[in-house]
Scaffold this active site. Structure first.
Site, PDB file in Angstrom:
ATOM      1  N   CYS A 204       0.868  -1.340   0.184  1.00 49.45           N
ATOM      2  CA  CYS A 204       0.365  -0.008   0.152  1.00 49.45           C
ATOM      3  C   CYS A 204       0.679   1.624   0.022  1.00 49.45           C
ATOM      4  CB  CYS A 204      -1.019   0.252   0.962  1.00 49.45           C
ATOM      5  SG  CYS A 204       0.325  -0.593   2.579  1.00 49.45           S
ATOM      6  N   HIS A 246      -2.230   1.127   6.877  1.00 49.13           N
ATOM      7  CA  HIS A 246      -2.221   1.472   5.226  1.00 49.13           C
ATOM      8  C   HIS A 246      -1.809   2.814   4.755  1.00 49.13           C
ATOM      9  CE1 HIS A 246      -4.517   0.200   1.304  1.00 49.13           C
ATOM     10  NE2 HIS A 246      -4.698   0.731   1.933  1.00 49.13           N
ATOM     11  N   ASP A 261      -8.031   5.326  -3.030  1.00 48.87           N
ATOM     12  CA  ASP A 261      -7.127   4.139  -2.894  1.00 48.87           C
ATOM     13  C   ASP A 261      -6.863   3.149  -3.486  1.00 48.87           C
ATOM     14  OD1 ASP A 261      -5.850   2.021  -1.462  1.00 48.87           O
ATOM     15  OD2 ASP A 261      -7.128   2.381   0.142  1.00 48.87           O
TER      16      ASP A 261
END
Length: 640
Positions: A204, A246, A261
């Protein structure tokens, strides 16, 4: 000044970049400050600013250029000069007092109201159809050299900052794979853009860093936002503390910050195999902040882009609606907390959707211990955990696709299990008629509710059936004597005008699933399950036998009045009364043969004696010119 020509055409719009090696005093112009070679160009209006600069240099006398180093950049006519790119970028990014560019921090005008107002899944008005050509193009772009060249290729078909961001988003989501090993080992090398382009894998942090870098190259303000997430491995109700797990991005478009995202937009990790699968998810592109907060909690509350912002405790306790919940048209669910306590051994969950939707559920991995009924805009689910303790409840929705996707997950805390509420294992979902059964050709049911109570163990269910539709029914219980051979023998199907009637006799007290199937007569294939009823009887004296067995020649328009029991007493005269269509003769065959006669009301009547018989058949002659009789009903005779 002599220019060396190459094979490419030279544009007349040459850019002159001048670095003074000594001070000049241009008449009535600027101060005598020396130009800083490292300072970025002043913010100007694209080509207009560049043209003004050229004209200013044309006014300088030849003597004014003595001792001055003159650099000329010559670009092909179809290429964008680097200085022009810098001018375009400088126009979009803020500059500090030293000329360095920085993104504007979120403020009040970036905030959206909380809770969600149901207006849109996006934080700005979007028609996704406008991206169809761009999405196709961007998904097919390949890496030829470095990151700058990749971005340049991607934005060739983009005509706005929104389209530039969209092209970058689509490329990352379709080309970069989540690297589970690198994420577990926290390999920082794997997060560098150059490494990501080579391996096309990252975690991520790498996704967010790559997205930010590419946006900045394209001249769009972008920030990486770290925080907590309800992602892979999340358990409902868990607490968050310590290191952030994250990272995602915020992009500045049309005067406002928006959230994306690309990690979760690209695919998912299978919880059982820990394997990544590319599965594009549109939900995480410019997600409405009131929905984004359900599974993303930033380190800085300002990046929630919400008014009012949510606390970490609220984030932990709030119900987590998965992205598919909204992708498949769900609007709300109740209860709104992820951990539910049973009340008298029962939990009720309701979902509201914007359109009719098919649902299913699983309790501890099995489709048991629950009643799910469909509503026109949603569903209702009653769950009865079989034991005291903690249980996992998953709810799935089908939406417009052929696949059921997980949309909600609850943790049930059961302190009392009602052992009297034992549902048949064969009770499938949905229970009761609904919009779906109407869609499948079954309308106007005599019993609109999903549960039918009977005191004597018998009931009659009827409904209208569209022309050309065949109906099949079967009865299922957890205790004998209902077997696979007899599950249809406790139901006798009749056709009255345009309505189908199902006469049901229960073999004993208890709970049973009455399952309804349909099939188009003219089409090949199997019957399709539509819905079922839950039949409940508490009368312990109930002990009904099966109905007579019917054969293929028993027409749907036929009607049986007596005998309804499929088991006849021995050594008795038994009366028969039936309505049969399209037959010339009818008879009952046992030890002997007894003809049936047609009365004025259109019923075939007669009787037979069961002495010396083990089986009795009803037979018909369909054509008076033939001598061949067909079997339509079969009865058993009790042993003496």
């Amino acid at each position: 000044m002599e220019l060396k020509k190459d094979s490419n055409a030279v544009s007349i719009d040459m850019l002159l970049i001048v670095h003074s090696e000594k001070r000049h005093a241009a008449q009535g112009a600027h101060s005598d400050r020396q130009a800083d070679p490292g300072a970025p160009p002043q913010r100007r209006g694209g080509l207009q600013g560049v043209g003004n600069g050229i004209r200013r240099w044309q006014k300088l006398e030849r003597n004014d250029l003595r001792g001055t180093q003159l650099t000329v950049e010559v670009h092909p006519q179809d290429a964008m000069p680097q200085l022009l790119k810098k001018f375009s970028l400088a126009k979009r990014l803020q500059g500090d007092k030293n000329g360095n560019t920085r993104a504007r921090q979120p403020g009040g005008k970036d905030a959206h109201a909380y809770p969600w107002d149901r207006s849109s899944l996006k934080s700005m008005p979007l028609d996704l159809r406008q991206f169809e050509k761009l999405d196709t193009y961007a998904s097919q772009v390949t890496v030829k050299s470095g990151l700058d060249a990749l971005v340049s290729d991607l934005v060739q078909e983009a005509h706005s900052d929104l389209e530039r961001v969209r092209a970058i988003w689509i490329w990352i989501c379709h080309h970069i794979e989540y690297d589970i090993e690198a994420a577990q080992e926290k390999d920082r090398q794997a997060f560098k853009p150059t490494t990501i382009l080579q391996t096309q894998k990252t975690n991520c942090d790498g996704y967010a860093g790559l997205f930010e870098r590419m946006c900045r190259i394209a001249g769009v303000q972008c920030m990486t936002v770290p925080g907590y997430s309800k992602g892979f491995g999340y358990q409902p109700g868990q607490s968050f503390s310590g290191e952030f797990d994250h990272a995602w991005n915020a992009v500045f478009l049309e005067g406002r910050w928006h959230l994306v995202d690309s990690t979760w937009g690209s695919g998912l990790v299978d919880s059982t195999t820990s394997k990544f699968t590319f599965l594009y998810n549109e939900f995480y592109f410019l997600t409405h902040p009131a929905l984004f907060i359900e599974d993303h909690f930033p380190d800085n509350k300002n990046w929630q882009l919400l008014k009012p912002p949510q606390s970490l405790r609220q984030f932990e306790n709030n119900m987590y609606h998965k992205s598919e919940f909204y992708n498949k048209g769900m609007l709300s669910a109740h209860p709104q907390t992820s951990i539910i306590k049973t009340v008298n051994g029962k939990v009720t969950v309701t979902i509201e959707s914007c359109a009719p939707t098919l649902f299913m559920f699983m309790l501890n991995g099995k489709q048991e211990h629950g009643l799910l009924s469909l509503r026109k805009n949603g569903m209702k689910l009653d769950v009865y955990p079989p034991t005291v303790g903690t249980h996992k409840l998953q709810i799935f929705a089908k939406g417009n696709s052929e696949i059921y996707s997980s949309v909600l997950e609850y943790t049930l805390k059961c302190h009392y299990a009602d052992i009297d509420v034992r549902l048949p294992a064969e009770l499938h979902q949905p229970v009761g008629p609904s919009w779906f059964s109407e869609q499948m050709g079954i309308t106007k049911p005599s019993h609109p509710e999903p549960v039918i109570y009977t005191s004597d163990g018998r009931c009659s269910v009827s409904f209208s059936v569209e022309e050309g539709i065949s109906v099949l029914a079967s009865l299922h219980g957890d205790d004998g004597p209902v077997t696979e051979e007899t599950q249809r023998r406790y139901i006798f199907q009749l056709q009255r005008e345009k309505r189908t009637e199902l006469k049901v006799q229960l073999p004993h007290a208890g709970k049973f699933a009455l399952k309804i199937f349909v099939k188009k007569r003219q089409e090949p294939g199997n019957y399709v399950f539509v819905f079922n009823y839950l039949l409940c009887c508490t009368n312990s004296k109930v002990n009904w036998p099966v109905f007579p067995e019917s054969f293929g020649n028993w027409g749907q328009d036929n009607e049986l009045l007596e005998p309804l029991s499929g088991v006849l007493p021995a050594n008795h005269n038994v009366p028969f009364k039936l309505k049969l269509h399209g037959v010339a003769k009818a008879l009952v065959k046992g030890q002997d043969t007894w003809p049936l006669t047609l009365n004025r009301e259109g019923y075939w009547e007669g009787s037979c004696n069961t002495a010396g018989c083990q089986e009795v058949y009803v037979m018909v002659l369909e054509n008076a010119n033939h001598n061949f009789y067909s079997y339509i009903l079969k009865y058993k005779v009790n042993a003496q």
